[in-house]
Design an enzyme around this catalytic site. Sequence first.
Site, PDB file in Angstrom:
ATOM      1  N   ASN A  96       1.083  -1.122  -0.043  1.00 22.17           N
ATOM      2  CA  ASN A  96      -0.478   0.507  -0.097  1.00 22.17           C
ATOM      3  C   ASN A  96       1.168   1.213   0.098  1.00 22.17           C
ATOM      4  O   ASN A  96       1.551   2.052   0.686  1.00 22.17           O
ATOM      5  CB  ASN A  96      -0.684   0.586   1.464  1.00 22.17           C
ATOM      6  CG  ASN A  96      -0.738  -0.948   2.852  1.00 22.17           C
ATOM      7  OD1 ASN A  96       0.414  -1.385   2.844  1.00 22.17           O
ATOM      8  ND2 ASN A  96      -0.939  -0.069   3.683  1.00 22.17           N
ATOM      9  N   GLU A  99       0.550   5.245   0.482  1.00 18.45           N
ATOM     10  CA  GLU A  99      -0.390   5.587   1.086  1.00 18.45           C
ATOM     11  C   GLU A  99      -0.389   7.818   0.300  1.00 18.45           C
ATOM     12  O   GLU A  99       1.475   7.875   0.200  1.00 18.45           O
ATOM     13  CB  GLU A  99      -0.817   5.819   2.413  1.00 18.45           C
ATOM     14  CG  GLU A  99      -1.144   4.488   2.985  1.00 18.45           C
ATOM     15  CD  GLU A  99      -1.273   4.274   4.676  1.00 18.45           C
ATOM     16  OE1 GLU A  99      -0.767   5.587   5.454  1.00 18.45           O
ATOM     17  OE2 GLU A  99      -2.245   3.596   4.745  1.00 18.45           O
ATOM     18  N   CYS A 145      -4.478   0.750  -2.730  1.00 15.23           N
ATOM     19  CA  CYS A 145      -4.431  -0.271  -1.383  1.00 15.23           C
ATOM     20  C   CYS A 145      -2.696  -1.367  -2.422  1.00 15.23           C
ATOM     21  O   CYS A 145      -2.555  -0.872  -3.460  1.00 15.23           O
ATOM     22  CB  CYS A 145      -5.702  -1.671  -1.374  1.00 15.23           C
ATOM     23  SG  CYS A 145      -6.791  -0.478  -1.039  1.00 15.23           S
ATOM     24  N   GLU A 166      -2.639  -4.659  -3.135  1.00 16.24           N
ATOM     25  CA  GLU A 166      -3.323  -5.484  -3.971  1.00 16.24           C
ATOM     26  C   GLU A 166      -3.094  -4.800  -5.647  1.00 16.24           C
ATOM     27  O   GLU A 166      -3.199  -5.231  -6.540  1.00 16.24           O
ATOM     28  CB  GLU A 166      -4.998  -5.747  -3.836  1.00 16.24           C
ATOM     29  CG  GLU A 166      -5.178  -6.979  -2.490  1.00 16.24           C
ATOM     30  CD  GLU A 166      -5.448  -5.947  -1.097  1.00 16.24           C
ATOM     31  OE1 GLU A 166      -4.714  -4.422  -1.274  1.00 16.24           O
ATOM     32  OE2 GLU A 166      -6.253  -6.494  -0.368  1.00 16.24           O
ATOM     33  N   CYS A 225     -10.151  -4.307  -0.015  1.00 17.64           N
ATOM     34  CA  CYS A 225     -11.245  -3.761  -0.400  1.00 17.64           C
ATOM     35  C   CYS A 225     -12.479  -4.039  -1.277  1.00 17.64           C
ATOM     36  O   CYS A 225     -11.529  -5.190  -2.901  1.00 17.64           O
ATOM     37  CB  CYS A 225     -11.064  -2.250   0.006  1.00 17.64           C
ATOM     38  SG  CYS A 225     -10.137  -1.840  -1.616  1.00 17.64           S
ATOM     39  N   CYS A 265     -10.629  -3.094  -4.927  1.00 16.21           N
ATOM     40  CA  CYS A 265      -9.807  -4.172  -5.120  1.00 16.21           C
ATOM     41  C   CYS A 265     -10.841  -5.715  -6.012  1.00 16.21           C
ATOM     42  O   CYS A 265      -9.699  -5.896  -6.834  1.00 16.21           O
ATOM     43  CB  CYS A 265      -8.407  -4.605  -3.955  1.00 16.21           C
ATOM     44  SG  CYS A 265      -7.451  -3.546  -3.452  1.00 16.21           S
TER      45      CYS A 265
HETATM   46  N1  THU Z   1      -5.476  -1.947   2.148  1.00 20.97           N
HETATM   47  C1  THU Z   1      -4.776  -2.319   1.098  1.00 20.97           C
HETATM   48  O1  THU Z   1      -3.733  -1.959   1.333  1.00 20.97           O
HETATM   49  N2  THU Z   1      -5.338  -2.915   1.095  1.00 20.97           N
HETATM   50  C2  THU Z   1      -6.776  -4.184   2.094  1.00 20.97           C
HETATM   51  O2  THU Z   1      -6.922  -5.171   1.209  1.00 20.97           O
HETATM   52  C3  THU Z   1      -7.382  -2.971   2.923  1.00 20.97           C
HETATM   53  C4  THU Z   1      -6.329  -2.036   3.271  1.00 20.97           C
HETATM   54  C5  THU Z   1      -4.493  -0.246   3.305  1.00 20.97           C
HETATM   55  C6  THU Z   1      -5.072   1.161   2.781  1.00 20.97           C
HETATM   56  C7  THU Z   1      -4.625   1.483   3.332  1.00 20.97           C
HETATM   57  O3  THU Z   1      -3.345   2.349   2.949  1.00 20.97           O
HETATM   58  C8  THU Z   1      -3.670   0.694   4.472  1.00 20.97           C
HETATM   59  O4  THU Z   1      -4.708  -0.475   4.356  1.00 20.97           O
HETATM   60  C9  THU Z   1      -5.390   1.217   5.987  1.00 20.97           C
HETATM   61  O5  THU Z   1      -6.397   1.256   5.438  1.00 20.97           O
END
Ligand code: THU
Length: 164
Positions: free
Chosen positions: A64, A66, A75, A77, A114, A117
């Site tokens: 991920n 941010e 994310c 994925e 999520c 994804c």
């Molecule tokens: N996140 C992912 O990368 N994948 C997931 O399946 C769930 C959430 C990330 C998004 C954000 O950077 C952090 O996790 C918190 O939500």
Amino acid sequence: MNMKITHLSIKIEEYNDIAELSEQDKTLLLKAWDACDSAYAPYSKFNVGAAVLLANGVVVTGNNQENAASPSGLCAERVAMYYASAQYPGIAMKAIAVAVKSEVVQLEEPASPCGSCRQVMAEYENLYQTKLRIILGSPHAKIQILDGISSLLPLTFYAEGLKK
Ligand code: THU
């Protein structure tokens, strides 16, 4: 009365340790686990790693990313799948593993992808007509394996004309 009720069921394989997985699943999950270390997640401190296995045997990883303007982040994925599609167009995605390392939350259950994804998984599954094996969890905690995106996203939306 013509109303009909349809019940859908999904199959989830559950394991308590990575040692129970096949070599291929184990390797992919360990790559996702390692990919957590290079996530850029200073806001959530929730490091997610993903590893995509391609039909040519290549494994592409992502994590991920941010951003101060939070909707601009992405994310793990989707970082991994988009990178795979960008670098290897035309090569099917066979499996994706997703792991989490977090210093702020203790997860009892594997993190589940999520909605966005899931939609992207569905797009590539349909494009390549190849079921995506989805491996969720962390090496020494509960692991879930799903056999295709229909287990995570039933009644999927596909673009008119592109549904194969
Ligand atoms: N996140 C992912 O990368 N994948 C997931 O399946 C769930 C959430 C990330 C998004 C954000 O950077 C952090 O996790 C918190 O939500």
